[in-house]
Scaffold this motif. Structure first.
Motif, PDB file in Angstrom:
ATOM      1  N   HIS A 277      46.328 -28.590  17.738  1.00 26.54           N
ATOM      2  CA  HIS A 277      45.444 -27.873  16.819  1.00 26.54           C
ATOM      3  C   HIS A 277      44.084 -28.543  16.639  1.00 26.54           C
ATOM      4  CE1 HIS A 277      48.827 -25.326  15.776  1.00 26.54           C
ATOM      5  NE2 HIS A 277      49.540 -26.389  15.463  1.00 26.54           N
ATOM      6  N   GLY A 278      44.063 -29.852  16.476  1.00 29.62           N
ATOM      7  CA  GLY A 278      42.811 -30.556  16.223  1.00 29.62           C
ATOM      8  C   GLY A 278      42.926 -31.423  14.985  1.00 29.62           C
ATOM      9  N   HIS A 279      41.799 -31.959  14.570  1.00 30.50           N
ATOM     10  CA  HIS A 279      41.747 -32.851  13.412  1.00 30.50           C
ATOM     11  C   HIS A 279      40.836 -32.201  12.376  1.00 30.50           C
ATOM     12  CE1 HIS A 279      41.230 -36.821  11.329  1.00 30.50           C
ATOM     13  NE2 HIS A 279      42.505 -36.910  11.662  1.00 30.50           N
ATOM     14  N   LEU A 280      39.763 -32.854  11.964  1.00 25.65           N
ATOM     15  CA  LEU A 280      38.820 -32.185  11.058  1.00 25.65           C
ATOM     16  C   LEU A 280      38.174 -30.982  11.725  1.00 25.65           C
ATOM     17  CD1 LEU A 280      36.991 -35.064   9.146  1.00 25.65           C
ATOM     18  CD2 LEU A 280      38.942 -33.704   8.412  1.00 25.65           C
ATOM     19  N   ASP A 281      38.025 -31.016  13.041  1.00 27.91           N
ATOM     20  CA  ASP A 281      37.475 -29.861  13.756  1.00 27.91           C
ATOM     21  C   ASP A 281      38.341 -28.628  13.539  1.00 27.91           C
ATOM     22  OD1 ASP A 281      39.371 -31.383  15.270  1.00 27.91           O
ATOM     23  OD2 ASP A 281      38.837 -30.287  17.076  1.00 27.91           O
ATOM     24  N   TYR A 282      39.662 -28.817  13.508  1.00 26.42           N
ATOM     25  CA  TYR A 282      40.569 -27.711  13.214  1.00 26.42           C
ATOM     26  C   TYR A 282      40.332 -27.177  11.807  1.00 26.42           C
ATOM     27  CZ  TYR A 282      44.838 -25.387  11.693  1.00 26.42           C
ATOM     28  OH  TYR A 282      45.724 -24.485  11.161  1.00 26.42           O
ATOM     29  N   MET A 283      40.194 -28.070  10.843  1.00 28.28           N
ATOM     30  CA  MET A 283      39.958 -27.646   9.462  1.00 28.28           C
ATOM     31  C   MET A 283      38.667 -26.835   9.360  1.00 28.28           C
ATOM     32  SD  MET A 283      41.077 -30.891   7.079  1.00 28.28           S
ATOM     33  CE  MET A 283      40.888 -29.886   5.593  1.00 28.28           C
ATOM     34  N   ILE A 284      37.631 -27.283  10.042  1.00 26.64           N
ATOM     35  CA  ILE A 284      36.352 -26.575   9.999  1.00 26.64           C
ATOM     36  C   ILE A 284      36.506 -25.178  10.576  1.00 26.64           C
ATOM     37  CG2 ILE A 284      34.026 -26.543  11.002  1.00 26.64           C
ATOM     38  CD1 ILE A 284      34.147 -29.676  10.765  1.00 26.64           C
ATOM     39  N   ARG A 285      37.143 -25.066  11.738  1.00 28.78           N
ATOM     40  CA  ARG A 285      37.357 -23.740  12.343  1.00 28.78           C
ATOM     41  C   ARG A 285      38.146 -22.838  11.406  1.00 28.78           C
ATOM     42  NH1 ARG A 285      37.982 -26.953  16.972  1.00 28.78           N
ATOM     43  NH2 ARG A 285      40.231 -27.150  16.691  1.00 28.78           N
ATOM     44  N   ARG A 286      39.209 -23.371  10.837  1.00 32.49           N
ATOM     45  CA  ARG A 286      40.096 -22.552  10.005  1.00 32.49           C
ATOM     46  C   ARG A 286      39.387 -22.101   8.731  1.00 32.49           C
ATOM     47  NH1 ARG A 286      42.559 -18.842   9.757  1.00 32.49           N
ATOM     48  NH2 ARG A 286      44.474 -18.520   8.560  1.00 32.49           N
ATOM     49  N   LEU A 287      38.626 -22.970   8.109  1.00 34.76           N
ATOM     50  CA  LEU A 287      37.919 -22.581   6.891  1.00 34.76           C
ATOM     51  C   LEU A 287      36.909 -21.481   7.162  1.00 34.76           C
ATOM     52  CD1 LEU A 287      37.457 -26.118   5.316  1.00 34.76           C
ATOM     53  CD2 LEU A 287      38.650 -24.204   4.224  1.00 34.76           C
ATOM     54  N   ILE A 288      36.218 -21.575   8.276  1.00 35.49           N
ATOM     55  CA  ILE A 288      35.261 -20.524   8.627  1.00 35.49           C
ATOM     56  C   ILE A 288      35.995 -19.216   8.924  1.00 35.49           C
ATOM     57  CG2 ILE A 288      33.532 -19.811  10.339  1.00 35.49           C
ATOM     58  CD1 ILE A 288      32.659 -22.754  10.483  1.00 35.49           C
ATOM     59  N   GLU A 289      37.124 -19.308   9.603  1.00 40.48           N
ATOM     60  CA  GLU A 289      37.947 -18.112   9.833  1.00 40.48           C
ATOM     61  C   GLU A 289      38.391 -17.486   8.520  1.00 40.48           C
ATOM     62  OE1 GLU A 289      41.189 -19.430  12.196  1.00 40.48           O
ATOM     63  OE2 GLU A 289      39.989 -19.753  14.006  1.00 40.48           O
ATOM     64  N   ARG A 290      38.625 -18.307   7.514  1.00 32.25           N
ATOM     65  CA  ARG A 290      39.067 -17.806   6.213  1.00 32.25           C
ATOM     66  C   ARG A 290      37.923 -17.229   5.392  1.00 32.25           C
ATOM     67  NH1 ARG A 290      41.425 -16.576   3.471  1.00 32.25           N
ATOM     68  NH2 ARG A 290      42.596 -17.778   1.952  1.00 32.25           N
ATOM     69  N   GLY A 291      36.708 -17.239   5.931  1.00 32.11           N
ATOM     70  CA  GLY A 291      35.583 -16.606   5.259  1.00 32.11           C
ATOM     71  C   GLY A 291      34.636 -17.552   4.558  1.00 32.11           C
ATOM     72  N   ARG A 293      31.533 -20.033   4.200  1.00 34.04           N
ATOM     73  CA  ARG A 293      30.262 -20.089   4.911  1.00 34.04           C
ATOM     74  C   ARG A 293      30.132 -21.414   5.669  1.00 34.04           C
ATOM     75  NH1 ARG A 293      25.501 -17.616   3.683  1.00 34.04           N
ATOM     76  NH2 ARG A 293      24.531 -19.620   3.171  1.00 34.04           N
ATOM     77  N   PRO A 294      29.597 -21.367   6.898  1.00 36.86           N
ATOM     78  CA  PRO A 294      29.451 -22.597   7.677  1.00 36.86           C
ATOM     79  C   PRO A 294      28.703 -23.701   6.933  1.00 36.86           C
ATOM     80  CG  PRO A 294      29.098 -20.704   9.093  1.00 36.86           C
ATOM     81  CD  PRO A 294      29.222 -20.171   7.689  1.00 36.86           C
ATOM     82  N   LEU A 295      27.670 -23.350   6.165  1.00 35.40           N
ATOM     83  CA  LEU A 295      26.950 -24.372   5.418  1.00 35.40           C
ATOM     84  C   LEU A 295      27.894 -25.130   4.497  1.00 35.40           C
ATOM     85  CD1 LEU A 295      24.514 -25.887   4.280  1.00 35.40           C
ATOM     86  CD2 LEU A 295      24.124 -23.938   2.741  1.00 35.40           C
TER      87      LEU A 295
END
Length: 564
Positions: A277-291, A293-295
């Protein structure tokens, strides 16, 4: 660090920069803007942004987005099952440039030498490993650990360059009820950073805990809990580990407004999970998928984390900041194509050139040799306290089941998913063995045993067969700790963790492959949990509600007492 005049000259363009990143766009984690132009680096420091620069070395990052290096704000590197050097090599290329660790796993086994090992290792890793000083060794009075650290002991390891402050204060009852030992540690770090740990605490008790000077917290499991902690001045760390998965619950709280006071942490992920899955990169992808904002997401992963822990030299791609930079394919994709840590490119050659240090904590498993009959649950009433697993959480349910007594023993009942759990003291202190019941593994035969058993790291074993439980537990002593799966009198799979019974000496790729075999072996026993080994480890942590087990017995965490 280059001298002051050189940094200024390169930032102004009066002389070529040491390194120029050309062709990408820079995400500003303050305004959200995407800035065009080169990034100029002098030594380990960013000196130019948003203009054209000449460089002694130029890297083409055309088509990529540059973001600040990711900061994992709370983890225990030991729980990644590899040494700090292999952890560095495993997650650095994924964009993690700073890891704020608490070495309390190894400290609970061997004490101050474990903390010193991490401090010395931090001098040689490419990523910046920050070593918090462990506040709760042991975590409570209801377990047998391999060491005990008081305020006087912690004072001996203060002042190392890797230090930030006091690590997660897990004994929250000790704080709010003013235990003298807790007060002594809090006073030692007064005015500095003190990391928190207070699951489900609210109201006046939460007020009291925060009033002690505790400023960060990673145990929020609901949006309501996170909001209360934010409103009372705590910075909330969103956690998504191999077992503790709070991202889905807390994602609705993360916004452009709150992201200034929210951070990301793993607490913890193993190499198999990281590989899949990944590490913090996974968390970043998942949070953006959940809506989200990237900022907000990238700010939480970098600048907000730096600010929360007083790391004023990083967290933003801007002149004067440390050159921790990740070039990703896209903000939503977050797949690192290039990682710089303090201006150094994280490559295979760079990792190979590091100095390493000898491991510590060998031959630390000193458990008694156990027999099948040691796992009998002697009882005289059918009413039984049972640990109820909540998958993806380290909190548990306190269940009560009726289990028949046969020949003075309550036998495992796989048909009802009621299996035996036991903790065997392994530090050579007293030889304690405690037994109980757990529901949620799905295990129908055999046994699983581990020396990764938070935070005391005694032997934890679950099983449907006493002989297999004894085989698995005894095998751990022979391999200096680790994980074992046994069935029908033979070992199906194992992973040796000879560094304090917590970490392998093998490359992370080999550890990952061993975990694949272990997971397959566990599933062959009927186990339905995605991550049974770390889930097992947390069943012995008596500072997380509601029902746990240590070598001294079943623990009602809500009452903070051992069940008679």
């Amino acid at each position: 660090m280059a001298d002051l005049e050189t940094r200024i000259a390169q930032g102004r363009g009066d002389e070529p920069a040491d390194l120029v990143l050309r062709g990408g766009r820079v995400l500003c984690v303050v305004t959200g803007a995407l800035i065009e132009g080169d990034v100029a680096i002098c030594g380990d420091t960013i000196v130019g942004l948003g203009a054209g620069y000449e460089g002694r070395e130029v890297i083409d990052v055309s088509g990529l987005t540059l973001v600040p290096g990711f900061i994992d704000t709370h983890l225990h590197i030991e729980s990644s099952l590899v040494t700090p050097f292999e952890f560095d090599r495993c997650v650095g290329p994924r964009g993690v440039t700073t890891a704020i660790c608490d070495p309390h796993e190894i400290a609970n086994v061997i004490g101050l030498p474990g903390i010193r090992y991490f401090q010395e290792a931090s001098d040689h890793t490419l990523m910046d490993i920050r070593v918090q000083l462990s506040s709760c060794v042991p975590s409570t009075h209801m377990e047998t650990a391999g060491a005990t650290l008081d305020a006087g002991d912690l004072a001996q390891v203060m002042g190392h360059p890797s230090g930030i402050g006091l690590a997660e204060f897990m004994n929250y009852p000790g704080v709010i009820h003013r235990d003298p030992g807790c007060m002594e540690k809090l006073r030692l770090f007064a005015g500095g950073h003190i990391d928190g740990h207070c699951p489900q605490l609210s109201g006046r008790d939460l007020n009291a805990y925060i009033a002690a000077g505790i400023r960060t917290e990673h145990e929020a499991t609901t949006a309501e809990e996170a909001v209360e902690k934010l409103q009372k001045g705590m910075r909330v760390l969103i956690r998504e580990g191999s077992v503790s998965k709070d991202l889905e619950a807390l994602a609705p709280v993360l916004s452009d407004v709150t992201s200034a006071y929210m951070c990301l942490c793993t607490d913890d992920r193993n190499p198999l999970d990281i590989g899949e899955h990944g590490h913090l990169d996974y968390m970043i992808r998942r949070l953006i998928e959940r809506g989200c904002r990237p900022l907000a997401v990238y700010r939480a992963a970098s600048l907000s984390a730096a600010e929360a822990f007083g790391l004023k030299d990083r967290g933003q791609i801007a002149p004067g900041k440390r050159a921790d930079i990740v070039a990703v394919d896209s903000l939503a994709g977050c797949h690192a194509q290039l990682v710089l840590c303090a201006g150094r490119r994280l490559t295979d050659a760079a990792f190979a050139a590091r100095q390493t240090i000898p491991p510590v904590g060998r031959q630390s498993v000193k458990a008694p040799r156990v027999r099948a009959e040691d796992f009998r649950a002697r009882a005289n009433r059918v009413e039984t306290d049972v640990i109820g697993i909540i998958e993806g959480k380290i909190i548990t349910e306190h269940l009560r089941e009726e289990i028949a007594i046969e020949d003075g023993d309550k036998r495992p009942d796989p048909a009802r998913d009621l299996i035996r759990i036991a903790v065997v003291e392994r530090h050579g202190k007293n030889g304690n063995i405690a037994t109980g019941f757990v529901k949620g593994f799905g295990l129908t035969a055999g046994a699983i045993a581990s020396t990764v058993c938070h935070d005391h790291h005694n032997i934890a074993v679950v099983g449907a067969d006493y002989a297999d439980m004894a085989l698995a537990a005894n095998r751990l002593s022979e391999i200096e700790g680790g994980f074992v799966v046994a069935l029908g009198g033979r070992v199906l799979a194992e992973l040796a963790l000879p560094v304090a019974g917590l970490m392998s000496l093998r490359p992370f790729e080999e550890v990952r492959e061993a975990l694949v075999a272990l997971r397959a072996a566990a599933r062959s026993l009927g186990v339905t949990l995605e991550e049974p080994f770390l889930q097992l480890a947390f069943l012995a942590l008596p500072v997380i509600p509601a029902l746990k087990i240590t070598d001294r017995g079943m623990v009602d965490v809500t009452k903070f007492e051992i069940i008679a």
